[in-house]
Design a protein around this motif. Structure first.
Motif, short mmCIF file in Angstrom:
data_model
loop_
_atom_site.label_atom_id
_atom_site.label_comp_id
_atom_site.label_asym_id
_atom_site.label_seq_id
_atom_site.Cartn_x
_atom_site.Cartn_y
_atom_site.Cartn_z
N LYS A 59 25.85 30.28 44.71
CA LYS A 59 25.17 31.36 45.42
C LYS A 59 23.78 31.53 44.85
N SER A 60 22.96 32.17 45.60
CA SER A 60 21.64 32.52 45.12
C SER A 60 21.67 33.96 44.64
N GLU A 61 20.72 34.34 43.81
CA GLU A 61 20.69 35.68 43.23
C GLU A 61 20.79 36.75 44.33
N GLY A 62 21.78 37.63 44.20
CA GLY A 62 21.91 38.76 45.11
C GLY A 62 22.60 38.43 46.42
N SER A 63 23.02 37.17 46.63
CA SER A 63 23.63 36.81 47.90
C SER A 63 25.14 36.64 47.73
N VAL A 64 25.82 36.53 48.86
CA VAL A 64 27.26 36.29 48.84
C VAL A 64 27.50 34.81 48.52
N PRO A 65 28.49 34.49 47.69
CA PRO A 65 28.79 33.08 47.41
C PRO A 65 29.01 32.30 48.69
N SER A 66 28.44 31.12 48.74
CA SER A 66 28.48 30.33 49.98
C SER A 66 29.89 29.91 50.36
N ILE B 60 40.00 33.75 51.62
CA ILE B 60 38.90 34.24 50.79
C ILE B 60 37.91 33.12 50.53
N ALA B 61 38.43 31.95 50.15
CA ALA B 61 37.58 30.79 49.89
C ALA B 61 37.62 29.85 51.08
N LYS B 62 36.45 29.43 51.52
CA LYS B 62 36.37 28.50 52.66
C LYS B 62 36.93 27.14 52.28
N GLU B 63 36.64 26.72 51.05
CA GLU B 63 37.22 25.51 50.50
C GLU B 63 38.03 25.90 49.26
N LYS B 64 39.10 25.18 49.01
CA LYS B 64 40.04 25.54 47.93
C LYS B 64 39.29 25.80 46.63
N LEU B 65 39.61 26.93 46.01
CA LEU B 65 38.97 27.35 44.77
C LEU B 65 40.05 27.55 43.72
N THR B 66 39.80 27.07 42.52
CA THR B 66 40.78 27.20 41.44
C THR B 66 40.27 28.15 40.37
N LEU B 67 41.14 29.09 39.95
CA LEU B 67 40.84 30.02 38.87
C LEU B 67 41.85 29.82 37.74
N ASN B 68 41.38 29.95 36.51
CA ASN B 68 42.26 29.92 35.34
C ASN B 68 42.57 31.35 34.93
N ILE B 69 43.82 31.75 35.07
CA ILE B 69 44.22 33.12 34.78
C ILE B 69 45.36 33.14 33.78
N ALA B 70 45.25 34.01 32.79
CA ALA B 70 46.26 34.13 31.75
C ALA B 70 47.27 35.20 32.11
N GLY B 71 48.53 34.95 31.83
CA GLY B 71 49.56 35.93 32.09
C GLY B 71 50.79 35.70 31.23
N PHE B 72 51.84 36.46 31.50
CA PHE B 72 53.10 36.35 30.77
C PHE B 72 54.02 35.33 31.44
N LYS B 73 54.74 34.55 30.65
CA LYS B 73 55.73 33.62 31.19
C LYS B 73 57.03 34.37 31.41
N PRO B 74 57.57 34.36 32.64
CA PRO B 74 58.83 35.05 32.90
C PRO B 74 59.98 34.49 32.06
N PRO B 75 61.04 35.26 31.87
CA PRO B 75 62.19 34.78 31.10
C PRO B 75 62.79 33.49 31.64
N SER B 76 62.65 33.28 32.95
CA SER B 76 63.17 32.06 33.55
C SER B 76 62.40 30.83 33.13
N THR C 45 44.93 33.15 50.80
CA THR C 45 43.61 33.33 50.18
C THR C 45 42.84 32.03 50.00
N ASN C 46 43.54 30.89 49.94
CA ASN C 46 42.96 29.59 49.63
C ASN C 46 42.43 29.54 48.19
N LEU C 47 42.96 30.40 47.35
CA LEU C 47 42.65 30.37 45.93
C LEU C 47 43.88 29.85 45.18
#
Length: 538
Positions: A35-42, A51-67, A84-86
């Motif tokens: 994106k450019s300064e002050g604009s919406v991400p392309s 949400i994402a026009k092309e697949k977007l990957t995020l690294n998010i930390a969380g708890f591992k379930p008991p399973s 969401t395509n995320l």
């Protein structure tokens, strides 16, 4: 459905540990985020889906379930990704090394794009500290532009915004919310079987309770010629404690097991330290009389929840303080009038925000706009309902033609996680508002008493005078800790000593003087300063 965070449950959530791996390698520059300064991400749609026009990957930390499952193994999270395509690269770790690992992560900068789970960050230490350092980014502008669900929640509940706002005016984390949560914690229950056996009425005053307990002690209610029954028992735990009973003497002893917030109440916008009030003294004198005459369980200060539950299940206790005993011989005992003859008060715990540190975005995140849209989608009423009650159309939640949903009771012996097809609620982030909760029709009542019944019975006595959820500056936290450590240890020591052994009348004046010498007045002054700032937050 018995939906609660009782006894060990909440402690398990708070004590849960997580080791976190993975981070974004580039700084969050405009070029890196597309994106450019002050604009919406392309690559992002401002509204609608995906949400994402092309697949977007995020690294998010969380708890591992008991399973041991990855969150992406659950159908609901797969549906969220499809909408969401995320794609979330979940960094999930169980264990007991969270504090050490967290310190290493924040010190070394090896951070994920976001933290996600019920109370994954400490609201007492992490949020303000790392927000003020710029490691956690402010969220209020992102919420305003890209998070309509959370924006509506904050607009509908101005108190939530106050609770989430740090001293510098920013919001650095988002919460888990449950407006269906019980308004009471520990309440009183009496052994109706024993009352009937002795042909005694339900006690309505503290004096009548004393006489009832004496009758419980002096008769062979167990039928074994031993008179080994326990007239009254409780536990040093917020779900099984006696602090609200102090309201029979005119003032509740507030939150005695909440670290960093002990014995605090707010009355007419003035912070009160309840452990030096005359009503506190009168209540302890009453309990000392019970202990001295063998009417109160001497193990109350040493037993754990399993021991108390075992006593209840065998029907060995006459009056017990608890969340909701499984033994149906026990019926709710409403709050009692004290010596002054006034109607008693009982502690109300305002439902709403459970824990504030459930979601935060780090400064390593190159896509904060898409990330806030993703978490906001999980606050969508239908998604939150499924996070907390199970997948719609699965085994646990069935959609009806009238727009409501039937909650199906967990079959005996079934695994809750498999039945609901979502991870346990501690491992996700959601907002179960009252309007959403009201759409869920509980299964037919399977017992004679529910926590809702208890709340309704106690409703007219409930008083919400707790010190509010609010953030402290680092300096305020340091100052309070300096005073509170010694003060709390001393108050707790004298509380147990006076109940079990007596002496409060003789030692009271010296006790109050010593607390002031330890800085109690200065500590309360800081709390008052924090409370005044909270009240002024817009």
């Amino acid at each position: 459905m018995k939906y609660k965070w009782s006894k060990a449950s909440l402690g398990l959530v708070l004590g849960m540990s997580v080791a976190l791996v993975g981070c974004s390698s580039d700084k969050g520059t405009p070029e890196a985020s597309g994106k450019s300064e002050g604009s919406v991400p392309s690559n992002m749609n401002v509204s609608g889906f995906p949400i994402a026009k092309e697949k977007l990957t995020l690294n998010i930390a969380g708890f591992k379930p008991p399973s041991g499952k990855d969150l992406n193994d659950y159908k609901l999270f797969q549906d969220i990704e499809a909408t969401t395509n995320l794609h979330i690269n979940w960094n999930l770790t169980p264990g007991s090394s969270w504090t050490e690992k967290k310190n290493l992560l924040f010190a070394g900068g090896e951070l994920p794009d976001a933290f996600y789970a019920h109370g994954i960050l400490s609201e007492d230490t992490d949020i303000v500290k790392y927000g003020s350092q710029g490691i956690l980014i402010p969220l209020e502008d992102l919420i305003e532009k890209y998070a309509p669900n959370m924006k509506k929640i904050l607009q509908d509940n101005p108190t939530y915004k106050k609770q989430l706002t740090a001293p510098d005016g920013h919001i650095y984390s988002l919460p888990t919310i449950d407006e269906s949560y019980s308004r009471t914690k520990s309440t009183m229950f009496i052994n109706k079987k024993w009352l009937d056996q002795l042909k005694l009425p339900m006690p309505t005053t503290t004096d009548e309770l004393y006489k009832t307990l004496k009758a419980f002690k002096e008769n062979d209610l167990g039928g074994n010629s031993k008179k080994d029954q326990i007239p009254l028992s409780f536990l040093q735990n917020w779900n099984s404690d006696v602090n609200s009973f102090f309201g029979a003497f005119g003032r509740i002893d507030r939150d005695v097991h909440k670290a960093g917030n002990n014995h605090l109440a707010v009355e007419n916008d003035k912070v009160i330290y309840t452990a030096v009030q005359p009503e506190y003294k009168a209540a302890i004198e009453y309990f000392n009389k019970l202990f001295a005459e063998g009417l109160a369980d001497p193990e109350s200060f040493t037993q754990d929840g399993k021991v108390l539950t075992a006593k209840e299940s065998k029907g060995l206790v006459g009056v017990v303080f608890d969340w909701n005993p499984a033994n149906q011989d026990y019926v709710s005992l409403p709050p009692l009038k004290g010596p002054n003859g006034k109607d008693p008060v009982w502690a109300e715990y305002a439902n709403g925000i459970l824990l504030r540190g459930s979601f935060a975005i780090t400064n390593k995140n190159q896509h904060p706009e898409a990330t806030i849209r993703w978490i906001d989608y999980t606050y969508d009423p239908k998604i939150s309902m499924q996070m907390s009650r199970g997948v719609i159309g699965g085994d646990s939640l069935k959609e009806r033609s009238d727009g409501k949903y039937d909650a199906i009771a967990l079959p005996q012996g079934a695994n809750s996680e498999d039945f609901m097809k979502v991870p346990p609620t501690a491992y996700s982030v959601w907002a179960l508002t009252k309007s959403v909760s009201d759409k869920v029709v509980p299964p037919p009542q399977t017992s004679i008493r529910s926590k809702v019944d208890i709340d309704n019975l106690y409703g007219k006595y409930l008083v919400d005078n707790a010190f509010p959820k609010t953030y402290f500056t680092a300096e305020e936290s340091d100052q309070i800790s300096r005073y509170l450590t010694d003060i709390d240890a001393y108050v707790s020591k004298m509380y147990a000593k006076w109940m079990l052994s007596g002496g409060i009348d003789k030692e009271w004046d010296d006790y109050v003087k010593k607390l002031n010498d330890m800085g109690m007045d200065k500590m309360v002054k800081i709390y008052q300063q924090v409370y005044d700032r909270y009240k002024s937050t817009k």
